[in-house]
Structure formats: C-alpha cells, structure tokens
Design an enzyme around this catalytic site. Structure first.
Site, PDB file in Angstrom:
ATOM      1  N   SER A   1       1.039  -1.232   0.012  1.00 53.24           N
ATOM      2  CA  SER A   1      -0.119  -0.016  -0.128  1.00 53.24           C
ATOM      3  C   SER A   1       0.709   1.328  -0.035  1.00 53.24           C
ATOM      4  CB  SER A   1      -0.805   0.122   1.162  1.00 53.24           C
ATOM      5  OG  SER A   1      -2.018  -1.060   1.143  1.00 53.24           O
TER       6      SER A   1
ATOM      7  N   LYS B   1       0.526   3.111  -3.157  1.00 53.82           N
ATOM      8  CA  LYS B   1      -0.664   4.151  -3.293  1.00 53.82           C
ATOM      9  C   LYS B   1      -0.277   5.602  -3.487  1.00 53.82           C
ATOM     10  CE  LYS B   1      -3.888   0.707  -1.175  1.00 53.82           C
ATOM     11  NZ  LYS B   1      -4.624   0.432   0.176  1.00 53.82           N
TER      12      LYS B   1
ATOM     13  N   TYR C   1      -1.951  -3.318 -11.150  1.00 53.39           N
ATOM     14  CA  TYR C   1      -1.838  -3.089  -9.558  1.00 53.39           C
ATOM     15  C   TYR C   1      -0.991  -4.218  -8.890  1.00 53.39           C
ATOM     16  CZ  TYR C   1      -3.794  -1.894  -4.942  1.00 53.39           C
ATOM     17  OH  TYR C   1      -4.118  -1.596  -3.717  1.00 53.39           O
TER      18      TYR C   1
ATOM     19  N   TYR D   1      -4.306   3.487   7.360  1.00 57.83           N
ATOM     20  CA  TYR D   1      -5.475   2.988   7.410  1.00 57.83           C
ATOM     21  C   TYR D   1      -6.458   3.320   8.319  1.00 57.83           C
ATOM     22  CZ  TYR D   1      -2.699  -0.630   4.860  1.00 57.83           C
ATOM     23  OH  TYR D   1      -1.659  -1.102   3.965  1.00 57.83           O
TER      24      TYR D   1
ATOM     25  N   VAL E   1       1.165  -3.718   3.961  1.00 53.10           N
ATOM     26  CA  VAL E   1       0.879  -4.974   4.794  1.00 53.10           C
ATOM     27  C   VAL E   1       2.360  -5.877   4.538  1.00 53.10           C
ATOM     28  CG1 VAL E   1      -1.484  -5.028   4.562  1.00 53.10           C
ATOM     29  CG2 VAL E   1      -0.291  -6.204   2.752  1.00 53.10           C
TER      30      VAL E   1
END
Length: 307
Positions: free
Chosen positions: A63, A66, A191, A243, A261
């Site tokens: 992540s 992102k 992705y 998160y 993660v």
C-alpha cells in the site's frame, strides 16, 4: 542527534512488540517473512543516512505504492480530474472494505489510500498497455529513490494476482459505476505489480525525503513533482496513511506516513528528512506493530510531530 547507536537502541526496544503482531499470510508470498525483523533508515537533505537493523532486506511496497501512484497521476492529470474519480475523506473502515462504495452517491471511493481508491488511481496511470504503464510508474519510483536498480518481485505479484478476489470485486463495482472502464484483469495485473515493487528501507527513506522537501530531490537538485502534489500526498499520509488507525497515529506520532501490509512504512518529516522502516509483524489494522513503536519512540524523543 539521531546517532546510529540511539537508533539501534530504539530498534531493540521496538522489537519486543513483534510478539503481539503477525505477518500478512493472506498473501502467501508475504507469509514467509520473519516477524522479528526490523530495520530503519533516516535520509537527510545533505545525503547522509543513519540506519539500524538489516537494511539490506528488501520490502515490497504494497500500500505504500498508493501514495507514489497518486503523486504520478496528480502530476500527469492535475487535481480536478483525479478527484472526480476519488474523494479526499478519511474512512473508519478497513482498507479493503466495499461498504462505503454502496453508501456514497456517486459511488466513488472515499480516498486514494483505501484499495478501491488506489485501484481508481492506478487506472489513471497513462500508457497504451499494462507494460508501458508499469514501466512509467517504475521509472518514477526509481527517480524518487535515486536508484535505477529497483524492480519488482515476480513471486509476490503472482501470489497477489492469484488471490486478489476482493480487489477484483472492488474493480467490478467501480466499473459498474463508471469510475474505471478498462479490463479488470489488466488493471489487476498492473496493480499487483505496482504493489510488488521492492526496495530497501534506505530507498524508502530517500523517497520520504523527496516528499519531505516538497517534491524536490535535494541530492539531484531536481523538482520531481510539483510542490502542491507533494503537499496533497503528505496530507493524505496524515489523514489516511495508516489505514483506520490514522487518527490515533496522528495524535501519538504526528508524522506524515504510509504503511503497507509487507511491514514497510514510508515517513516524511516536512523540511527535515525521510524515514524508511521494515518490520513485517502487523497489528490488527495492517500496520507494522514494531515500525509504529519505532516511530513513536523517535517522535517522542525528538519532538517530530508536525502538530
């Protein structure tokens, strides 16, 4: 200040919390990590690096990618176009939740840091094919990190692609509502490769430094992204980067940061330095439990909170 010895002591303290976490075994390739691993690097504008732990270990971005994809897409398309497809609001829901998409009208993801929002952002990466789009993102990552050798883990990408049923569900929901309009399998291919880009925590810290210096690489003397893009990204790191633990993280630690993660954390102390951390033992929100403790020790000792 920030001596190697001090960092090593912080790592030793934070490592004790590994027993309260667990590695991300829902992605089979990530389940092989040692939960007791912990490393950190701090990268300053003069090019000096202070590190502790095994900083030769490579971590897949997951992540963390992102925030990098968002910077690229904002640089390419501008704020107006990007935020037509994805919102700016934090969410108290888990990062892979589909619930808010059903509740919000129009059905666009609340922010780019949850999976639905990240998929909408990755959809906007320019290029005629998955290969071309991934190459553009990889080149951007290499430039941010000042490392032309950075690549991705084919094993992790394949493992994620084969098990990403929930992300496919999010894609189909987004496609139904006109947020994306490409083949779902192609977007998933892009992705999962994006998430599998791997680097050391020194590379992570160098990227954190570029965000900290408003998009400018002080070592290369190059403005890699517009200052406004860096500002938007750092704001998302504060409001959504950890998160649904982002609020507590802002209060306790107060540093713009993005976790993944795999146990990686990218952090930026505005105007001062970048931090890269790798600690695979995760808490129940998906954040590195040892990495969070390490940042808490740093922030409290050196008064790093931006608030």
């Amino acid at each position: 200040m920030y001596t190697k010895l001090e960092l090593e002591q912080f790592v030793k303290q934070a490592k004790q919390y590994a027993r309260y976490g667990k590695v991300a075994d829902y992605i089979p390739a990530l389940g092989k990590a040692n939960p007791n691993d912990l490393s950190i690097a701090i990268y300053t504008p003069d090019g000096s690096v202070i590190d502790a732990g095994d900083t030769t270990d490579k971590v897949t971005l997951q992540s963390i990618s992102k925030i990098i994809a968002l910077a690229l897409v904002l640089t390419d398309h501008g704020e107006k176009k990007v935020f037509q497809k994805v919102g700016m609001e934090p969410t108290g829901d888990p990062f892979h939740s589909i619930a808010k998409l059903e509740e919000v009208q129009p059905a666009k993801p609340l922010n780019p840091m949850i999976n639905a929002g990240a998929l909408a952002v990755t959809h906007m990466i320019n290029g005629a094919s998955v290969e071309e789009r991934f190459w553009r993102l990889l080149q951007f990552v290499r430039k941010l990190a000042g490392n032309p050798e950075i690549s991705y883990s084919k094993e992790v990408a394949k493992s994620e692609f084969e098990t990403a049923f929930l992300n496919r569900s999010l894609c189909y929901f987004l496609k139904q509502h006109g947020i994306i309009n490409e083949d779902v399998e192609e977007l998933m291919d892009l992705y999962t490769k994006q998430c599998a880009i791997e680097m050391t925590c020194v590379d992570l810290a160098r990227i954190g430094l570029v965000f900290a210096m408003d998009g400018r690489d002080p070592l290369a003397g190059e403005q890699i992204m517009p200052p406004d893009v860096a500002r938007i990204c750092k704001t998302f790191m504060v409001t959504c980067g950890m998160y649904n633990a982002s609020g507590e993280f802002a209060i306790k630690i107060g540093i713009p940061a993005k976790s993944g993660v795999s146990g990686g954390i990218l952090a930026s102390v505005p105007g001062r330095f970048g931090i890269g951390i790798f600690g695979p033992a995760l808490d129940d929100k998906g954040n590195s439990i040892t990495g969070m403790k390490l940042l808490e020790l740093l922030s409290q000792t050196y008064s790093l909170s931006i608030f």
